[in-house]
Design a protein around this motif. Structure first.
Motif, short mmCIF file in Angstrom:
data_model
loop_
_atom_site.label_atom_id
_atom_site.label_comp_id
_atom_site.label_asym_id
_atom_site.label_seq_id
_atom_site.Cartn_x
_atom_site.Cartn_y
_atom_site.Cartn_z
N LYS A 188 -66.12 -55.53 7.53
CA LYS A 188 -65.63 -54.26 6.96
C LYS A 188 -66.37 -53.97 5.66
N SER A 189 -66.52 -52.69 5.36
CA SER A 189 -67.13 -52.28 4.11
C SER A 189 -66.08 -51.51 3.30
N VAL A 190 -65.68 -52.10 2.18
CA VAL A 190 -64.65 -51.48 1.35
C VAL A 190 -65.03 -51.62 -0.12
N ASP A 191 -64.41 -50.80 -0.95
CA ASP A 191 -64.53 -50.95 -2.40
C ASP A 191 -63.51 -52.01 -2.81
N ALA A 192 -63.98 -53.25 -2.98
CA ALA A 192 -63.08 -54.39 -3.22
C ALA A 192 -62.22 -54.18 -4.46
N VAL A 193 -62.80 -53.63 -5.52
CA VAL A 193 -62.04 -53.42 -6.75
C VAL A 193 -60.93 -52.39 -6.52
N ALA A 194 -61.23 -51.30 -5.81
CA ALA A 194 -60.22 -50.27 -5.54
C ALA A 194 -59.10 -50.82 -4.66
N VAL A 195 -59.45 -51.60 -3.65
CA VAL A 195 -58.42 -52.18 -2.77
C VAL A 195 -57.56 -53.15 -3.58
N ALA A 196 -58.19 -53.96 -4.43
CA ALA A 196 -57.44 -54.91 -5.26
C ALA A 196 -56.51 -54.18 -6.21
N GLU A 197 -56.99 -53.07 -6.80
CA GLU A 197 -56.13 -52.29 -7.71
C GLU A 197 -54.96 -51.67 -6.97
N ALA A 198 -55.21 -51.17 -5.76
CA ALA A 198 -54.13 -50.58 -4.96
C ALA A 198 -53.09 -51.65 -4.62
N LYS A 199 -53.56 -52.85 -4.31
CA LYS A 199 -52.64 -53.96 -4.02
C LYS A 199 -51.79 -54.27 -5.24
N GLU A 200 -52.41 -54.34 -6.42
CA GLU A 200 -51.66 -54.64 -7.64
C GLU A 200 -50.63 -53.55 -7.96
N GLU A 201 -51.00 -52.29 -7.74
CA GLU A 201 -50.05 -51.19 -7.98
C GLU A 201 -48.85 -51.29 -7.05
N LEU A 202 -49.11 -51.59 -5.78
CA LEU A 202 -48.01 -51.75 -4.83
C LEU A 202 -47.14 -52.94 -5.22
N PHE A 203 -47.78 -54.03 -5.65
CA PHE A 203 -47.03 -55.20 -6.10
C PHE A 203 -46.10 -54.82 -7.26
N LEU A 204 -46.61 -54.05 -8.21
CA LEU A 204 -45.78 -53.66 -9.35
C LEU A 204 -44.59 -52.80 -8.92
N ASP A 205 -44.79 -52.00 -7.88
CA ASP A 205 -43.67 -51.21 -7.36
C ASP A 205 -42.58 -52.12 -6.79
N LEU A 206 -42.98 -53.30 -6.32
CA LEU A 206 -42.05 -54.25 -5.72
C LEU A 206 -41.55 -55.31 -6.72
N LEU A 207 -41.97 -55.20 -7.97
CA LEU A 207 -41.70 -56.22 -8.98
C LEU A 207 -40.21 -56.52 -9.18
N LYS A 208 -39.38 -55.54 -8.96
CA LYS A 208 -37.94 -55.73 -9.13
C LYS A 208 -37.39 -56.84 -8.23
N ASP A 209 -38.13 -57.18 -7.17
CA ASP A 209 -37.69 -58.21 -6.22
C ASP A 209 -38.04 -59.63 -6.68
N VAL A 210 -38.88 -59.76 -7.69
CA VAL A 210 -39.38 -61.08 -8.11
C VAL A 210 -38.31 -61.85 -8.90
N GLN A 211 -38.19 -63.12 -8.57
CA GLN A 211 -37.25 -64.02 -9.24
C GLN A 211 -38.03 -65.20 -9.84
N PRO A 212 -37.48 -65.88 -10.84
CA PRO A 212 -38.15 -67.06 -11.37
C PRO A 212 -38.02 -68.24 -10.40
N VAL A 213 -38.93 -69.20 -10.52
CA VAL A 213 -38.79 -70.48 -9.83
C VAL A 213 -37.93 -71.32 -10.79
N LEU A 214 -36.66 -71.48 -10.46
CA LEU A 214 -35.68 -72.00 -11.41
C LEU A 214 -35.99 -73.37 -12.00
N PRO A 215 -36.42 -74.38 -11.22
CA PRO A 215 -36.71 -75.68 -11.86
C PRO A 215 -37.85 -75.60 -12.88
#
Length: 192
Positions: A67-94
């Motif tokens: 595949k030929s993609v703009d790796a930086v743009a895809v990585a940035e899109a992934k990070e933006e989507l991750f931030l939208d889902l950030l409310k779901d993140v919990q700590p590793v308690l130990p």
């Protein structure tokens, strides 16, 4: 609680999968972002590449799959989507408990494969950002994990000899990076 400050001068924590249980959320963001470009990212491979910067992963998988993609743009899109889902993140308690116990006793830092700004947002969301004297992201060093640079920079920023640091990691690449930095490493998978 293991009292590490009697034996070590600094603690350095990986973030994703070690201090913050971000891996399931990252995998969701990865799967969605990569599928939009016709790239398959199996879960087993995702965990094997833990700690590798996003743009490097995109380049690697795109090349492997023709595949030929703009790796930086895809990585940035992934990070933006991750931030939208950030409310779901919990700590590793130990691991959080170890950091909380030591936070006013010895210097601590974060050494992560995530971009610095993403690490800031995750630590803020967990309410623990002020526990750490330094955050070193993949974008803060020339050679990210598995090179030792991220860990070496974190030790430098908190003013502790790397050989006097204890590192906490959850992936083989991260363990390798911390060991290459001369640190004693705890694989947090042995704590869980």
């Amino acid at each position: 609680m293991i009292n590490l400050h009697d034996h070590y001068d600094g603690l350095i924590f990986d973030m994703d999968g070690t201090l913050a249980d971000t891996m399931p959320t990252h995998f969701t963001a990865w799967s969605t972002s990569m599928a939009a470009h016709g790239i398959v990212f199996p879960e087993e491979r995702f965990y094997a590449l833990g700690g590798v910067p996003a743009a490097v992963i995109v380049e690697l998988l795109a090349k492997e799959q023709g595949k030929s993609v703009d790796a930086v743009a895809v990585a940035e899109a992934k990070e933006e989507l991750f931030l939208d889902l950030l409310k779901d993140v919990q700590p590793v308690l130990p691991v959080k408990a170890i950091a909380e116990f030591h936070r006013e006793l010895i210097p601590m830092a974060i050494a992560t494969g995530s971009p610095h700004w993403v690490a800031d947002k995750i630590l803020q969301a967990l309410g623990i950002a002020d526990w750490f004297g330094a955050i070193v992201g993949a974008d803060d060093v020339e050679n990210p994990k598995p090179a030792p640079d991220t860990y070496l920079r974190a030790a430098e920023l908190i003013g502790v000899d790397p050989k006097r640091c204890h590192a906490f990691e959850d992936t083989d690449l991260g363990v390798q990076a911390a060991r290459n930095a001369g640190m004693t490493v705890i694989d947090i998978n042995t704590l869980l």
